[in-house]
Design a protein around this motif. Structure first.
Motif, short mmCIF file in Angstrom:
data_model
loop_
_atom_site.label_atom_id
_atom_site.label_comp_id
_atom_site.label_asym_id
_atom_site.label_seq_id
_atom_site.Cartn_x
_atom_site.Cartn_y
_atom_site.Cartn_z
N ARG A 1 -4.05 -9.48 -8.07
CA ARG A 1 -4.20 -9.54 -9.53
C ARG A 1 -4.23 -8.14 -10.13
O ARG A 1 -3.58 -7.86 -11.14
CB ARG A 1 -5.48 -10.30 -9.88
CG ARG A 1 -5.82 -10.29 -11.35
CD ARG A 1 -7.12 -11.05 -11.63
NE ARG A 1 -7.71 -10.67 -12.88
CZ ARG A 1 -7.23 -10.98 -14.08
NH1 ARG A 1 -6.12 -11.67 -14.18
NH2 ARG A 1 -7.86 -10.61 -15.18
N GLU A 2 -4.97 -7.23 -9.51
CA GLU A 2 -5.05 -5.85 -10.00
C GLU A 2 -3.71 -5.14 -9.85
O GLU A 2 -3.33 -4.33 -10.70
CB GLU A 2 -6.16 -5.10 -9.26
CG GLU A 2 -7.55 -5.63 -9.60
CD GLU A 2 -8.62 -5.23 -8.61
OE1 GLU A 2 -9.81 -5.35 -8.97
OE2 GLU A 2 -8.29 -4.82 -7.48
N PHE A 3 -2.99 -5.46 -8.78
CA PHE A 3 -1.65 -4.91 -8.57
C PHE A 3 -0.72 -5.31 -9.71
O PHE A 3 0.00 -4.49 -10.26
CB PHE A 3 -1.12 -5.41 -7.22
CG PHE A 3 0.22 -4.87 -6.83
CD1 PHE A 3 0.38 -3.56 -6.40
CD2 PHE A 3 1.33 -5.70 -6.86
CE1 PHE A 3 1.63 -3.08 -6.02
CE2 PHE A 3 2.58 -5.23 -6.48
CZ PHE A 3 2.72 -3.91 -6.06
N LEU A 4 -0.78 -6.58 -10.10
CA LEU A 4 0.04 -7.05 -11.22
C LEU A 4 -0.37 -6.38 -12.53
O LEU A 4 0.48 -6.15 -13.40
CB LEU A 4 -0.07 -8.57 -11.37
CG LEU A 4 0.57 -9.41 -10.28
CD1 LEU A 4 0.33 -10.89 -10.55
CD2 LEU A 4 2.05 -9.13 -10.14
N LEU A 5 -1.63 -6.06 -12.65
CA LEU A 5 -2.14 -5.40 -13.86
C LEU A 5 -1.46 -4.05 -14.09
O LEU A 5 -1.23 -3.66 -15.23
CB LEU A 5 -3.66 -5.23 -13.76
CG LEU A 5 -4.40 -4.72 -14.97
CD1 LEU A 5 -4.14 -5.62 -16.19
CD2 LEU A 5 -5.89 -4.65 -14.68
N ILE A 6 -1.08 -3.37 -13.01
CA ILE A 6 -0.36 -2.09 -13.12
C ILE A 6 0.91 -2.29 -13.94
O ILE A 6 1.20 -1.54 -14.87
CB ILE A 6 -0.01 -1.53 -11.73
CG1 ILE A 6 -1.27 -1.20 -10.94
CG2 ILE A 6 0.91 -0.31 -11.86
CD1 ILE A 6 -1.01 -0.94 -9.46
N PHE A 7 1.67 -3.32 -13.62
CA PHE A 7 2.96 -3.55 -14.27
C PHE A 7 2.78 -4.08 -15.69
O PHE A 7 3.56 -3.75 -16.58
CB PHE A 7 3.81 -4.50 -13.41
CG PHE A 7 4.01 -3.92 -12.04
CD1 PHE A 7 4.94 -2.92 -11.83
CD2 PHE A 7 3.22 -4.34 -10.98
CE1 PHE A 7 5.10 -2.35 -10.57
CE2 PHE A 7 3.38 -3.77 -9.72
CZ PHE A 7 4.32 -2.77 -9.52
N ARG A 8 1.74 -4.85 -15.91
CA ARG A 8 1.45 -5.33 -17.26
C ARG A 8 1.09 -4.15 -18.16
O ARG A 8 1.58 -4.05 -19.28
CB ARG A 8 0.30 -6.34 -17.23
CG ARG A 8 0.01 -6.95 -18.59
CD ARG A 8 -1.07 -8.02 -18.56
NE ARG A 8 -0.77 -9.05 -17.59
CZ ARG A 8 -1.64 -9.47 -16.66
NH1 ARG A 8 -2.85 -8.96 -16.59
NH2 ARG A 8 -1.31 -10.41 -15.81
N ARG A 9 0.27 -3.25 -17.66
CA ARG A 9 -0.12 -2.08 -18.44
C ARG A 9 1.05 -1.14 -18.66
O ARG A 9 1.18 -0.53 -19.72
CB ARG A 9 -1.27 -1.34 -17.77
CG ARG A 9 -2.58 -2.08 -17.91
CD ARG A 9 -3.73 -1.26 -17.43
NE ARG A 9 -4.98 -1.98 -17.63
CZ ARG A 9 -6.14 -1.59 -17.14
NH1 ARG A 9 -6.21 -0.48 -16.43
NH2 ARG A 9 -7.21 -2.30 -17.36
#
Length: 94
Positions: free
Chosen positions: A48-56
């Motif tokens: 989930r945190e990994f995906l947050l990188i791309f969202r940000r």
């Protein structure tokens, strides 16, 4: 890059990932990368945190010179196009 197959990317796995992507980071830089998206403060990246990188990155919320921005650019995962499973494959397969 989750070489431990524990569902997380820890500091050493992130170090290896960044080196393989051609954007090595200092130890402090790696710690800061994790800290920037570590929602549960466990010192490692969950999927989930990994995906947050791309969202940000897509929202323009990452500093241009940050390690996370380098990761977002180098990994070329567009979650909108590839879907969550494409990003999951990247997270687990390298």
């Amino acid at each position: 890059y989750d070489t431990g197959k524990d569902g997380f990317i820890d500091l050493m796995e992130l170090k290896l990932m960044m080196e393989k992507l051609g954007a090595p980071q200092t130890h402090l830089g790696l710690k800061n990368m994790i800290k920037e998206v570590d929602e549960d403060f466990d010192g490692k990246l969950s999927f989930r945190e990994f995906l947050l990188i791309f969202r940000r990155a897509a929202a323009g919320e990452l500093q241009e010179e940050s390690g996370l921005m380098a990761l977002a650019r180098l990994s070329e995962i567009n979650v909108s196009t590839e879907g969550v499973m494409g990003a999951k494959d990247f997270f687990e397969a390298k």
